[in-house]
Scaffold this active site. Sequence first.
Site, PDB file in Angstrom:
ATOM      1  N   GLY A   1     -21.379  41.777 -26.843  1.00  0.00           N
ATOM      2  CA  GLY A   1     -22.501  41.036 -26.279  1.00  0.00           C
ATOM      3  C   GLY A   1     -21.960  39.862 -25.484  1.00  0.00           C
ATOM      4  O   GLY A   1     -20.765  39.563 -25.509  1.00  0.00           O
ATOM      5  N   LEU A   2     -22.839  39.203 -24.776  1.00  0.00           N
ATOM      6  CA  LEU A   2     -22.447  38.082 -23.935  1.00  0.00           C
ATOM      7  C   LEU A   2     -21.926  36.910 -24.768  1.00  0.00           C
ATOM      8  O   LEU A   2     -22.232  36.788 -25.957  1.00  0.00           O
ATOM      9  CB  LEU A   2     -23.643  37.609 -23.112  1.00  0.00           C
ATOM     10  CG  LEU A   2     -24.155  38.560 -22.031  1.00  0.00           C
ATOM     11  CD1 LEU A   2     -25.480  38.046 -21.475  1.00  0.00           C
ATOM     12  CD2 LEU A   2     -23.123  38.727 -20.917  1.00  0.00           C
ATOM     13  N   SER A   3     -21.155  36.052 -24.142  1.00  0.00           N
ATOM     14  CA  SER A   3     -20.737  34.803 -24.768  1.00  0.00           C
ATOM     15  C   SER A   3     -21.977  34.004 -25.135  1.00  0.00           C
ATOM     16  O   SER A   3     -22.893  33.847 -24.330  1.00  0.00           O
ATOM     17  CB  SER A   3     -19.871  33.993 -23.793  1.00  0.00           C
ATOM     18  OG  SER A   3     -19.485  32.775 -24.375  1.00  0.00           O
ATOM     19  N   GLY A   4     -22.034  33.544 -26.381  1.00  0.00           N
ATOM     20  CA  GLY A   4     -23.190  32.784 -26.834  1.00  0.00           C
ATOM     21  C   GLY A   4     -24.288  33.622 -27.453  1.00  0.00           C
ATOM     22  O   GLY A   4     -25.302  33.087 -27.898  1.00  0.00           O
ATOM     23  N   SER A   5     -24.097  34.930 -27.516  1.00  0.00           N
ATOM     24  CA  SER A   5     -25.144  35.806 -28.064  1.00  0.00           C
ATOM     25  C   SER A   5     -25.221  35.728 -29.583  1.00  0.00           C
ATOM     26  O   SER A   5     -26.243  36.079 -30.182  1.00  0.00           O
ATOM     27  CB  SER A   5     -24.920  37.259 -27.619  1.00  0.00           C
ATOM     28  OG  SER A   5     -23.669  37.736 -28.093  1.00  0.00           O
ATOM     29  N   GLY A   6     -24.134  35.297 -30.218  1.00  0.00           N
ATOM     30  CA  GLY A   6     -24.146  35.182 -31.676  1.00  0.00           C
ATOM     31  C   GLY A   6     -23.172  36.104 -32.389  1.00  0.00           C
ATOM     32  O   GLY A   6     -23.204  36.219 -33.613  1.00  0.00           O
ATOM     33  N   LYS A   7     -22.286  36.753 -31.643  1.00  0.00           N
ATOM     34  CA  LYS A   7     -21.354  37.726 -32.241  1.00  0.00           C
ATOM     35  C   LYS A   7     -20.520  37.115 -33.360  1.00  0.00           C
ATOM     36  O   LYS A   7     -20.468  37.650 -34.470  1.00  0.00           O
ATOM     37  CB  LYS A   7     -20.414  38.286 -31.160  1.00  0.00           C
ATOM     38  CG  LYS A   7     -21.082  39.034 -30.047  1.00  0.00           C
ATOM     39  CD  LYS A   7     -20.074  39.564 -29.043  1.00  0.00           C
ATOM     40  CE  LYS A   7     -19.241  38.492 -28.372  1.00  0.00           C
ATOM     41  NZ  LYS A   7     -20.028  37.486 -27.638  1.00  0.00           N
ATOM     42  N   SER A   8     -19.850  36.020 -33.072  1.00  0.00           N
ATOM     43  CA  SER A   8     -18.954  35.412 -34.064  1.00  0.00           C
ATOM     44  C   SER A   8     -19.736  34.877 -35.257  1.00  0.00           C
ATOM     45  O   SER A   8     -19.284  35.008 -36.407  1.00  0.00           O
ATOM     46  CB  SER A   8     -18.134  34.293 -33.425  1.00  0.00           C
ATOM     47  OG  SER A   8     -17.227  34.824 -32.484  1.00  0.00           O
TER      48      SER A   8
ATOM     49  N   SER B   1     -16.059  42.348 -24.931  1.00  0.00           N
ATOM     50  CA  SER B   1     -15.717  43.734 -24.536  1.00  0.00           C
ATOM     51  C   SER B   1     -16.725  44.264 -23.520  1.00  0.00           C
ATOM     52  O   SER B   1     -17.544  45.119 -23.832  1.00  0.00           O
ATOM     53  CB  SER B   1     -15.609  44.660 -25.754  1.00  0.00           C
ATOM     54  OG  SER B   1     -16.703  44.564 -26.632  1.00  0.00           O
TER      55      SER B   1
END
Length: 199
Positions: A34-41, A108
């Site tokens: 997902g985009l940077s800031g989407s909440g992945k981490s 990715s």
Amino acid sequence: MSKLANLTWHEAAVTKHDRRTRNKHGSCVLWFTGLSGSGKSSIANALSSELYQKGVREYVLDGDNIRQGLNRDLGFSDHDRTENIRRIGEVAKLFVDSGAIVTTAFISPFRSDRNQARALFEEGEFIEVFVDCPLEECERRDPKQLYAKVRRGEINDFTGIHSPYEAPEQPVITIRSQFLTVNEAVEEIIQYLQEKDIL
């Protein structure tokens, strides 16, 4: 002559099945994209904590952390992004072989790279988790102040603005992080793992 010509695969005495049996749970990679800031981490780490509390062998491979070590020689060109994901796929495969549940939190951005990573795994071991969040919301959150730097011209080749993000066409799990809390997202993923008898 191929670089692999003089190499022979050495079969391990302890198998993936042996480790899964000892661990009393399956192993897989939860591939967050997902985009940077989407909440992945945030979601990946909250999931990691929940699995750990359940006694599950788990590990998080985070994009920024990997780029400070294993992949610190890579930049952000399309070629380097592809190599970044190739290496992560290989590392994630080792974790799955070890009997662990590994989560990867990487933008990715290219489908072809994610498909190449998927091809390393057996059926059901690669679980693509699309953390779906609109660019506008990601930019509003901007937890690392990256979008602000992009808008000031301090960062080039930024995914979603200068460089494309190719969303998954058929993700296994979709988390619409604009509408779910981190805990709700974790519950959804845990439920899937239980339904598939991985937990």
